[in-house]
Design a protein around this motif. Sequence first.
Motif, PDB file in Angstrom:
ATOM      1  N   PRO A  73      50.824  42.937 -20.662  1.00  0.00           N
ATOM      2  CA  PRO A  73      49.454  42.908 -20.213  1.00  0.00           C
ATOM      3  C   PRO A  73      49.097  44.018 -19.252  1.00  0.00           C
ATOM      4  O   PRO A  73      49.949  44.400 -18.284  1.00  0.00           O
ATOM      5  CB  PRO A  73      49.255  41.355 -19.739  1.00  0.00           C
ATOM      6  CG  PRO A  73      50.485  40.652 -20.390  1.00  0.00           C
ATOM      7  CD  PRO A  73      51.694  42.040 -20.486  1.00  0.00           C
ATOM      8  N   ILE A  74      47.863  44.560 -19.125  1.00  0.00           N
ATOM      9  CA  ILE A  74      47.568  45.444 -18.194  1.00  0.00           C
ATOM     10  C   ILE A  74      47.351  44.768 -16.972  1.00  0.00           C
ATOM     11  O   ILE A  74      47.798  45.265 -15.769  1.00  0.00           O
ATOM     12  CB  ILE A  74      46.299  46.245 -18.624  1.00  0.00           C
ATOM     13  CG1 ILE A  74      45.788  47.272 -17.619  1.00  0.00           C
ATOM     14  CG2 ILE A  74      45.157  45.067 -18.736  1.00  0.00           C
ATOM     15  CD1 ILE A  74      44.890  48.095 -18.048  1.00  0.00           C
ATOM     16  N   GLN A  75      46.977  43.159 -17.060  1.00  0.00           N
ATOM     17  CA  GLN A  75      47.007  42.607 -15.741  1.00  0.00           C
ATOM     18  C   GLN A  75      48.292  42.486 -15.026  1.00  0.00           C
ATOM     19  O   GLN A  75      48.464  42.091 -13.720  1.00  0.00           O
ATOM     20  CB  GLN A  75      46.596  41.146 -15.997  1.00  0.00           C
ATOM     21  CG  GLN A  75      45.017  41.233 -16.411  1.00  0.00           C
ATOM     22  CD  GLN A  75      44.650  39.573 -16.522  1.00  0.00           C
ATOM     23  OE1 GLN A  75      45.286  38.693 -16.178  1.00  0.00           O
ATOM     24  NE2 GLN A  75      43.323  39.568 -16.919  1.00  0.00           N
ATOM     25  N   GLN A  76      49.501  42.933 -15.526  1.00  0.00           N
ATOM     26  CA  GLN A  76      50.893  42.772 -14.859  1.00  0.00           C
ATOM     27  C   GLN A  76      51.210  43.969 -14.433  1.00  0.00           C
ATOM     28  O   GLN A  76      52.379  44.091 -13.961  1.00  0.00           O
ATOM     29  CB  GLN A  76      51.742  42.167 -15.740  1.00  0.00           C
ATOM     30  CG  GLN A  76      51.391  40.602 -16.196  1.00  0.00           C
ATOM     31  CD  GLN A  76      52.577  40.124 -17.282  1.00  0.00           C
ATOM     32  OE1 GLN A  76      53.573  40.647 -17.361  1.00  0.00           O
ATOM     33  NE2 GLN A  76      52.216  38.838 -17.535  1.00  0.00           N
ATOM     34  N   VAL A  77      50.338  45.244 -14.473  1.00  0.00           N
ATOM     35  CA  VAL A  77      50.825  46.469 -13.889  1.00  0.00           C
ATOM     36  C   VAL A  77      49.419  46.745 -12.773  1.00  0.00           C
ATOM     37  O   VAL A  77      48.582  46.314 -12.574  1.00  0.00           O
ATOM     38  CB  VAL A  77      50.838  47.643 -14.581  1.00  0.00           C
ATOM     39  CG1 VAL A  77      51.972  47.317 -15.918  1.00  0.00           C
ATOM     40  CG2 VAL A  77      49.740  47.913 -15.470  1.00  0.00           C
ATOM     41  N   SER A  78      50.352  47.658 -11.780  1.00  0.00           N
ATOM     42  CA  SER A  78      49.419  47.974 -10.680  1.00  0.00           C
ATOM     43  C   SER A  78      48.423  49.017 -11.175  1.00  0.00           C
ATOM     44  O   SER A  78      48.699  49.729 -12.167  1.00  0.00           O
ATOM     45  CB  SER A  78      50.103  48.649  -9.417  1.00  0.00           C
ATOM     46  OG  SER A  78      50.676  49.913  -9.867  1.00  0.00           O
ATOM     47  N   ALA A  79      47.351  49.402 -10.492  1.00  0.00           N
ATOM     48  CA  ALA A  79      46.556  50.419 -10.921  1.00  0.00           C
ATOM     49  C   ALA A  79      47.277  51.689 -10.831  1.00  0.00           C
ATOM     50  O   ALA A  79      46.909  52.573 -11.949  1.00  0.00           O
ATOM     51  CB  ALA A  79      45.198  50.865  -9.719  1.00  0.00           C
ATOM     52  N   ALA A  80      48.057  52.222  -9.904  1.00  0.00           N
ATOM     53  CA  ALA A  80      48.917  53.224 -10.010  1.00  0.00           C
ATOM     54  C   ALA A  80      49.667  53.461 -11.252  1.00  0.00           C
ATOM     55  O   ALA A  80      49.900  54.302 -11.880  1.00  0.00           O
ATOM     56  CB  ALA A  80      49.544  53.432  -8.813  1.00  0.00           C
ATOM     57  N   GLN A  81      50.407  52.495 -11.731  1.00  0.00           N
ATOM     58  CA  GLN A  81      51.128  52.066 -12.766  1.00  0.00           C
ATOM     59  C   GLN A  81      50.258  52.560 -14.027  1.00  0.00           C
ATOM     60  O   GLN A  81      50.612  53.205 -14.828  1.00  0.00           O
ATOM     61  CB  GLN A  81      52.000  50.889 -13.084  1.00  0.00           C
ATOM     62  CG  GLN A  81      52.997  50.847 -11.847  1.00  0.00           C
ATOM     63  CD  GLN A  81      53.595  49.146 -11.769  1.00  0.00           C
ATOM     64  OE1 GLN A  81      52.838  48.259 -11.841  1.00  0.00           O
ATOM     65  NE2 GLN A  81      54.815  49.197 -11.809  1.00  0.00           N
ATOM     66  N   ALA A  82      49.187  51.878 -13.976  1.00  0.00           N
ATOM     67  CA  ALA A  82      48.377  52.144 -15.041  1.00  0.00           C
ATOM     68  C   ALA A  82      47.973  53.809 -15.399  1.00  0.00           C
ATOM     69  O   ALA A  82      47.789  54.061 -16.415  1.00  0.00           O
ATOM     70  CB  ALA A  82      47.068  51.135 -15.018  1.00  0.00           C
ATOM     71  N   GLN A  83      47.492  54.028 -14.143  1.00  0.00           N
ATOM     72  CA  GLN A  83      47.055  55.470 -14.123  1.00  0.00           C
ATOM     73  C   GLN A  83      48.142  56.440 -14.795  1.00  0.00           C
ATOM     74  O   GLN A  83      47.997  57.424 -15.114  1.00  0.00           O
ATOM     75  CB  GLN A  83      46.625  56.026 -12.822  1.00  0.00           C
ATOM     76  CG  GLN A  83      45.136  55.281 -12.527  1.00  0.00           C
ATOM     77  CD  GLN A  83      45.027  55.811 -10.904  1.00  0.00           C
ATOM     78  OE1 GLN A  83      45.190  55.263  -9.754  1.00  0.00           O
ATOM     79  NE2 GLN A  83      44.055  56.898 -10.637  1.00  0.00           N
ATOM     80  N   ALA A  84      49.377  56.237 -14.520  1.00  0.00           N
ATOM     81  CA  ALA A  84      50.625  56.790 -15.021  1.00  0.00           C
ATOM     82  C   ALA A  84      51.029  56.501 -16.125  1.00  0.00           C
ATOM     83  O   ALA A  84      51.906  57.234 -16.818  1.00  0.00           O
ATOM     84  CB  ALA A  84      51.756  56.423 -13.684  1.00  0.00           C
ATOM     85  N   THR A  85      50.447  55.442 -16.766  1.00  0.00           N
ATOM     86  CA  THR A  85      50.793  54.998 -18.401  1.00  0.00           C
ATOM     87  C   THR A  85      49.864  55.832 -19.317  1.00  0.00           C
ATOM     88  O   THR A  85      48.791  55.797 -19.182  1.00  0.00           O
ATOM     89  CB  THR A  85      50.625  53.596 -18.406  1.00  0.00           C
ATOM     90  OG1 THR A  85      51.326  52.849 -17.508  1.00  0.00           O
ATOM     91  CG2 THR A  85      51.066  53.132 -19.893  1.00  0.00           C
ATOM     92  N   GLN A  86      50.548  56.884 -19.967  1.00  0.00           N
ATOM     93  CA  GLN A  86      49.971  57.830 -20.889  1.00  0.00           C
ATOM     94  C   GLN A  86      49.121  57.231 -21.854  1.00  0.00           C
ATOM     95  O   GLN A  86      49.868  56.712 -22.717  1.00  0.00           O
ATOM     96  CB  GLN A  86      50.821  59.145 -21.395  1.00  0.00           C
ATOM     97  CG  GLN A  86      50.028  60.164 -21.863  1.00  0.00           C
ATOM     98  CD  GLN A  86      50.994  61.264 -22.162  1.00  0.00           C
ATOM     99  OE1 GLN A  86      51.794  61.586 -21.310  1.00  0.00           O
ATOM    100  NE2 GLN A  86      50.735  62.015 -23.444  1.00  0.00           N
TER     101      GLN A  86
END
Length: 255
Positions: A73-86
């Motif tokens: 779930p996207i709710q389980q990662v931070s914004a920085a991690q989401a931005q780094a997820t290609q």
Amino acid sequence: MTPALPPAFLEAPISHRALHDKTDNRPENSRAAIRAAIEAGYGIEIDLQRTSDNRAMVFHDYDMARLTGQSGPIQQVSAAQAQATQLLHAEDGIPTLDEVLEMVAGKVPLLIEFKDQDGAMGTNVGPLEADAVRALEGYDGPVALMSFNPNSVAELARLAPHLPRGIVTCSYKPSVELLPQSVCDHLRDIPDFDRVGASFISHEVHDLDRPRVAELKARGVPILCWTVKSPEQEAEARAVADNVTFEGYLAKHPG
């Protein structure tokens, strides 16, 4: 006084999740798809999900697998991690709402859908709406907010009463997001429109003949619709809808 939907939303067709085409490295809700929509002069519809640190990200799904190849779930990662997820079919990661607002900068209308954060269209909402309203402070350009969850729309009315808001609506067959039958039965006839101070709806294209849609249209409520996938379907939809949200083809500009 309920803020009206800006006239710009009834002019240029609205690109669904921006002007995406993964064969051209423009996946949905990506920076490339947003740039393409701006260049083509289309309105843009985007989706918001929140991260573990309650940041508004421009992303449609609750789970990241389909769009990034990485499950969870996207709710389980931070914004920085989401931005780094290609993103798949792209060279960059998941954008924040702040980035997208900076990109669009009022050049075209921006229609922002808040994905339900409660899980059953209930009242457990707030953090996503709060971060989006923070990001939108001072934004200069045609913007409108919407959600399937009327409680999210009510929260947006509380946090940003000056911003136009609407409800995303559909036939509510029980399979929709695995919602309980009772929730589907409640939401189907759009009972919360006046309660939440909505000024428009965006309705499922296959259900535009619903009497409640005609009733709202007769009141002068702007009717948008989703998701139109061909010129033929668009022509039929425009018999009811004031504008279309489209994908998979290039909708014609009016005039």
